[in-house]
Design an enzyme around this catalytic site. Structure first.
Site, mmCIF file in Angstrom:
data_model
loop_
_atom_site.group_PDB
_atom_site.id
_atom_site.type_symbol
_atom_site.label_atom_id
_atom_site.label_comp_id
_atom_site.label_asym_id
_atom_site.label_seq_id
_atom_site.Cartn_x
_atom_site.Cartn_y
_atom_site.Cartn_z
ATOM 1 N N SER A 70 50.330 -53.196 42.115
ATOM 2 C CA SER A 70 49.780 -54.529 42.300
ATOM 3 C C SER A 70 50.595 -55.451 41.389
ATOM 4 C CB SER A 70 48.308 -54.553 41.877
ATOM 5 O OG SER A 70 48.214 -54.229 40.492
ATOM 6 N N ASP A 106 52.162 -54.194 46.161
ATOM 7 C CA ASP A 106 50.840 -54.240 46.792
ATOM 8 C C ASP A 106 50.255 -55.653 46.629
ATOM 9 O OD1 ASP A 106 48.540 -53.261 48.005
ATOM 10 O OD2 ASP A 106 47.698 -52.449 46.145
ATOM 11 N N HIS A 155 37.798 -52.892 48.489
ATOM 12 C CA HIS A 155 38.502 -52.378 47.304
ATOM 13 C C HIS A 155 37.493 -51.899 46.266
ATOM 14 C CE1 HIS A 155 42.212 -55.021 48.250
ATOM 15 N NE2 HIS A 155 42.584 -53.764 48.381
ATOM 16 N N GLY A 156 37.847 -50.868 45.532
ATOM 17 C CA GLY A 156 36.974 -50.384 44.460
ATOM 18 C C GLY A 156 35.924 -49.429 45.004
ATOM 19 N N ASN A 212 43.699 -46.377 45.057
ATOM 20 C CA ASN A 212 43.867 -46.784 43.657
ATOM 21 C C ASN A 212 42.700 -46.249 42.816
ATOM 22 O OD1 ASN A 212 44.634 -48.064 41.318
ATOM 23 N ND2 ASN A 212 44.077 -50.119 41.977
HETATM 24 P P1 13P Z 1 40.920 -48.668 46.220
HETATM 25 O O1 13P Z 1 41.048 -49.047 44.784
HETATM 26 O O2 13P Z 1 39.576 -48.972 46.756
HETATM 27 O O3 13P Z 1 41.369 -47.272 46.474
HETATM 28 O O4 13P Z 1 41.894 -49.618 47.045
HETATM 29 C C1 13P Z 1 43.275 -49.491 46.892
HETATM 30 C C2 13P Z 1 43.987 -50.497 47.707
HETATM 31 O O5 13P Z 1 43.588 -50.862 48.781
HETATM 32 C C3 13P Z 1 45.236 -51.020 47.170
HETATM 33 O O6 13P Z 1 45.767 -52.039 47.942
#
Ligand code: 13P
Length: 296
Positions: free
Chosen positions: A56, A91, A185-186, A238
């Protein structure tokens, strides 16, 4: 004197095309530091898995900047003798300038995430990134709709992608398309139940190209497999790696191994070893689900 690297980064274009054709998905893993990068590259080589490693903007800045990331990845490719295809990807690049900066530094793939702009502006800026990226043979990922939740300061409301926009974006020359399909995300909240497979089907019918599932942490295995069968060819992970690293490190500290001064339990190479192993294990488990192991 400069050193010539023999193990080259590749872009993500043929990786995701092959995956799309043969119904598996390439894992995209976000990195943060040496341990993350080395664990993912080593596990990719051991399991013969084509892999995308990504930063990122926040992680890139944390590590020093794009030049440090490129230097670290290229050095490890060479010195660990990594021969499987590896792409280094930006990213959620938030601006055309950031995408260009990473391309010039040596990233082999970039995401231009223009989902925070009005759609016409997103489309125009995506085309600008593609024109620039082409000269360097760098692959480009675009986004329509938005991914719910927050990642490194990038916040999305989770709007579902629009099939008309998917069709238009597909014609721009991008290699892969990210879209909101109910993904977040997360950590997924308690109320969340499922991806919107209807939306994914409509988008795939319009775009007919490799699509990207962001928020790949914590989605049940049957949903991951169904998404791949409907055209998802790249899955971004991530949080799951971060949680695995956290749990293993916590265990080491709770067992007071860091306080074993005679055994040098405080040595960072010992302190970080269980977390490193957890990253390797998580990579192997997830790429097993994605079907990308043995494809290099
Ligand atoms: P997560 O952290 O939910 O796995 O998402 C990762 C992501 O989409 C990075 O672009």
């Amino acid at each position: 004197m400069s050193k010539i690297y023999h193990k080259r980064l590749v872009n993500a274009d043929s990786m995701v095309k092959e995956a799309h054709k043969n119904k598996y998905a390439i894992g995209h893993f976000n990195i943060n530091n040496l341990e993350w990068t080395k664990a993912i590259l080593s596990a990719a080589q051991e399991t013969k898995t084509p892999t995308i490693i990504a930063t990122s903007e926040g992680a890139m800045k944390y590590m020093g900047g794009p030049g440090t990331v490129v230097g670290l990845v290229n050095g490890l490719l060479e010195e660990l003798n990594i021969t499987v295809p590896v792409a280094l990807h930006l990213d959620h690049g938030q601006s055309v300038e950031m995408a260009k900066k990473c391309i010039l530094a040596g990233y082999s793939s970039v995401m231009f995430d223009g989902s925070h702009f009005p759609y016409e502006e997103n489309l125009a800026k995506t085309k600008e990134v593609i024109d620039f990226a082409k000269k360097y043979e760098v692959s480009v990922e675009a986004e329509i709709g938005s991914i719910g939740g927050e990642e490194d300061g990038v916040i999305g409301k989770g709007e579902l992608g629009d099939p008309k926009q998917a069709g238009e974006m597909a014609k721009t020359g991008i290699s892969m398309l990210a879209a909101g399909i109910g993904n977040i995300h997360g950590k997924y909240p308690e109320w969340w139940t499922t991806l919107s497979f209807e939306t994914l089907e409509e988008l795939q019918a319009a775009a007919k190209m490799p699509m990207v599932l962001h928020g790949g942490s914590g989605i049940p295995q049957d949903q991951v497999k169904k998404a791949i069968s409907l055209g998802i060819s790249k899955i971004n992970v991530n949080t799951e790696l971060q949680l695995a690293f956290r749990d293993a490190t916590r265990k080491y500290i709770e067992e007071k191994k860091d306080l074993d001064d005679a055994g040098k339990g405080f040595d960072p190479r010992k302190l970080l070893a269980p977390g490193y192993k957890a990253l390797v294990d998580t990579f192997k488990e997830l790429t097993g689900w994605f079907g990308s192991q043995g494809k290099a």
